[in-house]
Design a protein around this motif. Structure first.
Motif, PDB file in Angstrom:
ATOM      1  N   THR B 190      33.269  34.593  60.298  1.00  0.00           N
ATOM      2  CA  THR B 190      33.536  35.725  59.605  1.00  0.00           C
ATOM      3  C   THR B 190      32.399  37.025  60.589  1.00  0.00           C
ATOM      4  O   THR B 190      31.298  36.770  60.936  1.00  0.00           O
ATOM      5  CB  THR B 190      33.150  36.033  58.165  1.00  0.00           C
ATOM      6  N   PRO B 191      33.304  38.263  59.953  1.00  0.00           N
ATOM      7  CA  PRO B 191      32.063  39.414  60.682  1.00  0.00           C
ATOM      8  C   PRO B 191      31.442  39.916  60.091  1.00  0.00           C
ATOM      9  O   PRO B 191      31.232  39.376  58.458  1.00  0.00           O
ATOM     10  CB  PRO B 191      33.303  40.923  60.247  1.00  0.00           C
ATOM     11  N   GLY B 192      30.094  39.652  60.069  1.00  0.00           N
ATOM     12  CA  GLY B 192      29.057  40.553  59.108  1.00  0.00           C
ATOM     13  C   GLY B 192      27.414  39.639  60.169  1.00  0.00           C
ATOM     14  O   GLY B 192      26.554  39.970  59.415  1.00  0.00           O
ATOM     15  N   LEU B 193      27.435  39.536  60.878  1.00  0.00           N
ATOM     16  CA  LEU B 193      26.202  39.107  61.538  1.00  0.00           C
ATOM     17  C   LEU B 193      26.107  39.768  62.954  1.00  0.00           C
ATOM     18  O   LEU B 193      27.025  39.494  63.576  1.00  0.00           O
ATOM     19  CB  LEU B 193      26.133  37.113  61.261  1.00  0.00           C
ATOM     20  N   SER B 194      25.325  39.953  63.100  1.00  0.00           N
ATOM     21  CA  SER B 194      25.258  39.680  65.139  1.00  0.00           C
ATOM     22  C   SER B 194      23.813  39.035  66.257  1.00  0.00           C
ATOM     23  O   SER B 194      22.158  39.499  65.818  1.00  0.00           O
ATOM     24  CB  SER B 194      24.596  41.380  64.938  1.00  0.00           C
TER      25      SER B 194
END
Lengths: 380, 380
Positions: B190-194
């Motif tokens: 899921t999006p939200g971490l880098s």
């Protein structure tokens, strides 16, 4: 039952597992609007810029400071715990000058002292304070501090990370200009999002900036195009889609119960916990007059090894409570009664488990009496 | 099948719904170590500072720039798309001076031109470039750019948001000093971490800073105490616990398949898509020599309303593809074949749905022939 993350309900966890939509998908954009409306109701505000920052509470804090504080701005920072000191750090990183109002940890800020500092610093542009200090459990008189700031033509930045959803947070009534919170405290959502709200006065100060905000990711003039884009959102960053499903569900749950009922529940559970722990001879750090119901700083009895007690609670009872931070390390435990964690079973578990741990650490307690005292409050 | 978020598997979604542990819980800390080890394998690096920033890719970008660029530093920025321009913005926000190497959109950077700019700017301290430009689908020759930067005593910052997991990313072999990516592309989380990784040389530059990093939330000297704290992690911010469960699971899935196999799969699916779309007469923006398999920029045929095609795909086929960004708006579609999205059924769906949409927009196609061309590649 630490200082957050609080218990996350099965409904919120289930929402996190919904299929990931694109961050520009029309259905997802409709959900974004619902999240914004829910947050407005929660903050008791009509502020059009009310949305969740795509990162934890510290990033919400930084959003407020980096956007509102410009190089050379003087900011009065009220410091009565860890998070007041983090505000000072934020002012420095933004290029501002922090003037500190130091308050004894565990006490509420004294408004008269803030006024003295404001009088001595007429160039001050902002007053920053922590509504609910998570490191001590002290509640500030936000209405009085905001009124004072307005009298001195200052904007206000308020930390509501631990207060939002657990005690009244009245952004418009008090006239708070910038507020940030966290998803993982009294909203009982997973950690990772930071609801913020900014007043028109705050937006005017941002519009009048002469230098760019020191962060591209948190620059509200850009973020707004995604969260507030009228007539078509434009891409800024990829929103944490599933985390926002969780926040949406936590707002639905909160408004099913009713904000007033949730706040009353926090108070009720807190009073039961107090009755139980006081009957065991334990003392609370913060005076009753400014004590948060959702964050209970309990003084570690003399001769008890606090870390060993916490380790036993975790191992034998699967119960996490928090340690003290900074100068409070070793001196207090921080017991959270936040959101879904603020319930009867948790009050009982905490009393039972803590009594067990203390009995093993040469501090004898009467668990039956403590539970009875708590039940008297719970069943009243 | 847009430019990310890619399809998230049921396993990752299920992981997101696991009960939330505290961010300092010993079991959670063990998982953090596994995430770090997985990311090191993925980045092909031994860098001890390799971890996921608690926010989307843009914040990973900002982490690299705000920590490495100090006021007055000259940074060579290679710009061949939206994300190169965002790098320039990051340099400015960090107080640095950006010297641009402009490259035609859709083309790979010309190393000789970068060398000319480096020769003309001997004071440059950093070369920043995008490995896989998400706005066009062009792949840069990272090995050559890094070798050049080293020759000129410059550190390198590389954007690997779209490349990581889809094409080889060899941080140690190439000598990249700072790299950031995103969870929502070829990792299919899921999006939200880098995820980011920094070399010892990068850490030395950070240690030698004379001014504080312009962000408290992203200051690596502080974040390290949480992610790399030897002999006891200390609290910095509350990590997005459930999002990290998802990232952990996506790494487990990736290494079950094998990194090499995953990269080969991306190439295979890309070639099948190319065969299908080219048989329909469609053209790719980027030359084959530097074309990314995971991000396919397809030129919109003359006379076709690209937005209307995308709307039809979404409504009739539940298929999202991306629009062009910046000067590419209206001219290209961006079709993602990233992570779990890079599979046979998606190649078939995309060809079928796009043929249907084009047929409704006065662009006649032979869907049977296109599918046959794709199957020839898929079954080879």
């Amino acid at each position: 039952m630490g200082p957050g993350p609080s218990d996350v309900s099965a409904r919120v966890l289930g929402a996190m597992a919904r299929p990931t939509l694109g961050h520009l998908d029309p259905d997802f954009q409709r959900m974004m609007e619902e999240v914004k409306e829910g947050l407005k109701d929660l903050f008791q505000t009509k502020n059009r810029l009310t949305f969740p920052v795509s990162a934890p509470g510290s990033a919400g804090m930084e959003t407020c400071f980096l956007n509102l504080v410009e190089e050379g701005d003087t900011v009065i920072v009220v410091r009565n715990g860890v998070f007041g000191d983090r505000m000072r750090e934020n002012v420095v990183r933004a290029g501002g000058i922090a003037v500190l109002v130091d308050v004894e940890w565990g006490k509420a800020p004294d408004v008269a002292v803030i006024e003295t500092v404001l009088n001595a610093n007429p160039e001050a542009k902002i007053v920053a304070f922590v509504h609910a200090e998570t490191s001590t459990g002290a509640l500030a008189d936000a209405a009085a501090i905001c009124a004072l700031a307005q009298k001195h033509n200052c904007l206000t930045i308020m930390d509501a990370v631990t207060s939002l959803g657990g005690v009244p947070v009245l952004i418009d009534e008090w006239g708070v200009d910038a507020v940030y919170s966290g998803s993982q405290k009294c909203l009982s959502c997973t950690p990772g999002l930071s609801p913020v709200s900014l007043s028109e006065k705050a937006l005017d100060k941002i519009k009048a900036r002469k230098t760019p905000v020191r962060s591209w990711f948190l620059d509200l003039s850009l973020v707004m195009n995604y969260w507030n884009g009228e007539g078509g959102r434009s891409y800024h960053h990829t929103a944490p889609v599933n985390a926002l499903y969780g926040l949406h569900e936590s707002l639905v749950i909160l408004f099913e119960e009713g904000l007033g009922s949730a706040i009353a529940r926090h108070k009720h559970m807190h009073e039961a916990l107090v009755a139980g722990l006081e009957s065991m001879g334990l003392k609370f750090l913060v005076d009753k007059s400014c004590r948060l119901p959702q964050l209970n700083a309990v003084v570690v009895p003399e001769g008890v090894d606090e870390a060993s007690v916490r380790a036993h609670l975790l191992k034998a009872h699967s119960l996490e409570i928090g340690a003290g931070l900074g100068p409070m390390a070793g001196n207090v435990w921080r017991i959270g009664l936040m959101g879904a964690s603020a319930r009867r079973e948790n009050v009982e578990l905490c009393i039972t488990a803590l009594a067990d741990a203390l009995n093993r650490h040469q501090y004898k307690t009467d668990v039956t009496g403590a539970l009875k005292a708590a039940h008297q409050v719970l069943d009243a």
